[in-house]
Write an enzyme that holds these catalytic residues in place. Structure first.
Site, PDB file in Angstrom:
ATOM      1  N   SER A 185     131.123  48.035  78.304  1.00  0.00           N
ATOM      2  CA  SER A 185     131.408  47.254  79.490  1.00  0.00           C
ATOM      3  C   SER A 185     131.571  45.771  79.179  1.00  0.00           C
ATOM      4  O   SER A 185     132.482  45.401  78.467  1.00  0.00           O
ATOM      5  CB  SER A 185     130.342  47.498  80.554  1.00  0.00           C
ATOM      6  OG  SER A 185     130.874  47.228  81.834  1.00  0.00           O
ATOM      7  N   ASP A 234     135.591  56.464  85.748  1.00  0.00           N
ATOM      8  CA  ASP A 234     134.839  55.211  85.830  1.00  0.00           C
ATOM      9  C   ASP A 234     135.350  54.411  87.027  1.00  0.00           C
ATOM     10  O   ASP A 234     136.492  53.956  87.047  1.00  0.00           O
ATOM     11  CB  ASP A 234     135.035  54.414  84.538  1.00  0.00           C
ATOM     12  CG  ASP A 234     134.086  53.225  84.417  1.00  0.00           C
ATOM     13  OD1 ASP A 234     133.561  52.766  85.452  1.00  0.00           O
ATOM     14  OD2 ASP A 234     133.866  52.770  83.273  1.00  0.00           O
ATOM     15  N   HIS A 259     130.896  55.485  84.450  1.00  0.00           N
ATOM     16  CA  HIS A 259     130.636  54.360  83.545  1.00  0.00           C
ATOM     17  C   HIS A 259     129.450  54.711  82.629  1.00  0.00           C
ATOM     18  O   HIS A 259     128.322  54.260  82.834  1.00  0.00           O
ATOM     19  CB  HIS A 259     130.326  53.133  84.394  1.00  0.00           C
ATOM     20  CG  HIS A 259     130.485  51.822  83.680  1.00  0.00           C
ATOM     21  ND1 HIS A 259     131.639  51.450  83.054  1.00  0.00           N
ATOM     22  CD2 HIS A 259     129.615  50.780  83.507  1.00  0.00           C
ATOM     23  CE1 HIS A 259     131.496  50.241  82.540  1.00  0.00           C
ATOM     24  NE2 HIS A 259     130.277  49.823  82.792  1.00  0.00           N
TER      25      HIS A 259
END
Length: 661
Positions: free
Chosen positions: A207, A313, A344
């Site tokens: 991320s 995601d 995610h």
């Protein structure tokens, strides 16, 4: 378009295999001619855990970034915590580096267990989050955990993907390669040299961390050999907006405040103000977003790239990996990809054993130069069903061809057809911000006022879509503002990962598995994460959103003139999905997608001109494959009465790499 050849300066190790082959051939020729040649020693293909983790060097360095984000007249220093094997330095050998640059080491934690850095009384790191140091340090790598500027023990300010975030991590790569100054303390003058490393660096992270890796790679910095971005952002505009439509009710200033150290919050008001002023909630493209768009600089990437992303995601949405991947391919970057059915989630949590093995081989190849064959193996691993994976030699497959699918009117309002032939007529829907894509899909066979659905015939054979889609819509709004959603749906029963559940496709168990040696303060043992599944009657596998007001200018939205038609192309997220025999492919066009975009300031009714509307989708086999799959008289697979479906997805605050759900 043919892929251009790689620039020869990018991959110094890429030619090692060729060099070995040439030498081997020459030796064989000499032996054949009667010359005497001793057999060359076998080349290593795998790094082994031969170094002591317990005795590893643990130290901290502050690197001069030559940036002054807090405008105090002094160059900001970025804190770097290092764990490296002791023995190679004593033997005069230099080691490569695995590096994770993050804003989360003190505020929020890393990984499924939200680990934070801990320190001893001398300020040296005791617990380094995640398994990377436990696993790779015994195998002859150093691990470097970087606190981005404005976080933890670093100076400066967080600027959410801008020059300070990217520049602070790049400065560390420069220091590892002898081009920047490092110091043993935050304010002192005693210099610290990275004389224990050969400078070869691989950046990894999920991320925000992986996003920084993308940004640093886009600078073309020398010494960065590979990056492994996991669920990472490729353009920060597309994290907060899509084509003018706001995805969240806040901007980057909230995230900056969330991750900054308390001291940074006090000194970084000017940076915070810029994040507000230059990221207007109108969704307009500004210089701030231009600076944070790494896709435009893909031609500067010299590092190889191993992309990992969850195709479901809904935090860092799949558009990010798709546009980054396409740009890297266009510029001939060496690359590999894993695509999961998760949300995610880190691959350590959705495919742990295979992930550690693959990552190990990737770093051995890219950083140590070992000819272990990973570069000759399939480019892509795709999760087809929970824990069932397939591979592709290249991705998307070479047989993929963009195919135009046309919506047509059906027997009932809002329940139309989808096929290869152009149609005419119109369909209407009224934006209902209380409904989401799952609500639309659940009633796809019924007329409802909130969506227009277009359904293919039941498939006579499997149909695969691989890559990025787009939907061109010509629509007339009854009001001065309107948002559009376009989604592709696999209509039929299936068991999928529960991507909208609390674990986004995983659950957290109570037993642990260990990945390397541990110390009293740093365990290599992590809670196992079994797969979480749900039964559904429809699977939404690609999505896109846009503000119809950007039809005339993608960078600046304008009020709509009621009654006037506007044509806009909605970019859908990349995906790879096989629609099984007996299922149907569905295109839904609607307004606000609840919890995934914010609504407009009016509640419009939109009239869609079907003759000027089309979905262009990446079909493996192209139009002939679609025609073959939809020919004949196949019967639709019945719905499952026991299907629970996917629950509502809710991310209260946009935090890439962490959830405040």
């Amino acid at each position: 378009m043919p892929i251009p050849a790689r620039r020869s300066h990018r991959r110094p190790f890429r030619w090692r295999t060729l060099a070995v082959a040439v030498v081997t051939a020459l030796l064989s020729a000499l032996v054949g001619a009667g010359a005497t040649a001793s057999a060359a020693p076998a080349k290593p293909t795998e790094s082994k855990p031969v170094y002591s983790y317990a005795d590893a060097v643990r130290e901290s360095v502050w690197v001069d970034t030559r940036l002054d984000g807090d405008d105090d007249g002094k160059s900001d220093r970025v804190a770097v915590d290092i764990v490296r094997p002791r023995e190679p330095a004593a033997q005069g050998r230099k080691v490569p580096v695995v590096m994770d640059a993050s804003p989360y080491y003190s505020c929020c934690g890393r990984g499924n267990e939200s680990q934070k850095k801990t320190y001893d009384e001398n300020g040296n790191v005791i617990q380094m989050p995640l398994f990377y140091d436990n696993y790779f340090v015994p195998r002859g790598y150093a691990f470097v955990g970087v606190d981005l500027l404005g976080t933890n023990r670093s100076d400066g300010c967080v600027d959410v993907g801008g020059a300070y975030d990217v520049g602070s991590a790049k400065a560390v790569v420069d220091w590892l390669n002898g081009r920047a100054k490092g110091y043993t303390t935050r304010t002192g003058t005693t210099k610290a040299a990275a004389d224990w490393t050969n400078g070869r660096t691989g950046m990894i992270g999920k991320s925000y961390d992986g996003t920084v890796a993308n940004g640093v790679a886009a600078t073309g910095v020398e010494g960065l050999e590979t990056i492994v971005p996991i669920g990472a952002i490729s353009s920060w505009y597309d994290y907060y907006f899509q084509q003018g439509a706001p995805l969240y009710d806040s901007g980057p200033e909230w995230l900056s405040d969330y991750v900054e150290s308390p001291a940074a919050r006090e000194r970084c008001a000017a940076v915070q103000k810029r994040l507000v002023d230059e990221a207007p909630r109108t969704g307009d493209w500004t210089g701030l977003w231009q600076e944070r768009d790494y896709v435009k600089d893909a031609d500067d990437v010299k590092a190889s790239v191993f992309v990992v992303h969850g195709m479901q995601d809904l935090n860092v949405r799949a558009k990010h990996f798709g546009q980054w991947w396409d740009a890297l391919a266009k510029n001939g970057v060496d690359r590999k990809i894993w695509l999961a059915q998760t949300g995610h989630v880190d691959p350590f949590d959705f495919r742990r054993g295979d992930w550690v093995k693959t990552l190990h081989r990737w770093f051995d190849h890219e950083l140590l130069g070992y000819d272990n064959g990973i570069d000759r193996e399939p480019m892509a691993d795709i999760e087809r069903a929970p824990d069932r994976w397939t591979t592709d030699k290249v991705w998307p497959p070479r047989a993929t061809d963009t195919t135009a699918l046309r919506p047509g009117k059906g027997d009932e309002p809002g329940v139309g057809t989808l096929g290869l032939k152009a149609a005419s007529g119109t369909e209407k829907f009224t934006d209902n911000p209380a409904l989401s894509e799952t609500d639309w899909a659940a009633k796809i066979d019924s007329p409802t006022p909130d969506k227009a659905g277009f359904i293919s015939r039941p498939l006579a054979k499997d149909l695969r879509l691989s890559g990025s889609s787009k939907v061109t819509v010509t629509a007339t709004s009854s009001t001065s503002s309107a948002h559009l959603s376009a989604v592709l749906v696999d209509l039929g029963p299936a068991t999928i990962r529960d991507y909208a559940g609390a674990g986004e496709g995983i659950t957290t168990g109570t037993d642990r598995s260990c990945w390397g040696p541990s110390t009293g303060g740093d365990s290599s043992c992590y809670l196992n994460t079994p797969t979480a599944t749900t039964d559904v009657n429809s699977t939404i596998f690609s999505r896109g959103w846009a503000d119809l007001g950007t039809a005339n200018n993608p960078e600046h939205g304008s009020p709509l003139k009621p009654g006037k038609p506007y044509t806009l192309t909605v970019q859908l997220a990349a995906s790879d999905h096989v629609i099984p025999k007996g299922h149907r492919l569905v295109l839904i066009v609607a307004g606000t997608d609840k919890d995934l975009i914010d609504p407009p300031d009016t509640r419009p009714t939109l009239t869609v001109d079907l003759g000027r509307t089309a979905a262009r989708v990446p079909v493996v086999g192209g139009a002939p494959a679609f025609a073959a799959a939809t020919s004949g008289s196949a019967t639709a697979t019945p719905k499952s009465a026991a299907a629970e479906g996917v629950g509502p997805y809710r991310l209260d605050r946009p935090v890439p790499g962490g959830s405040t759900r």
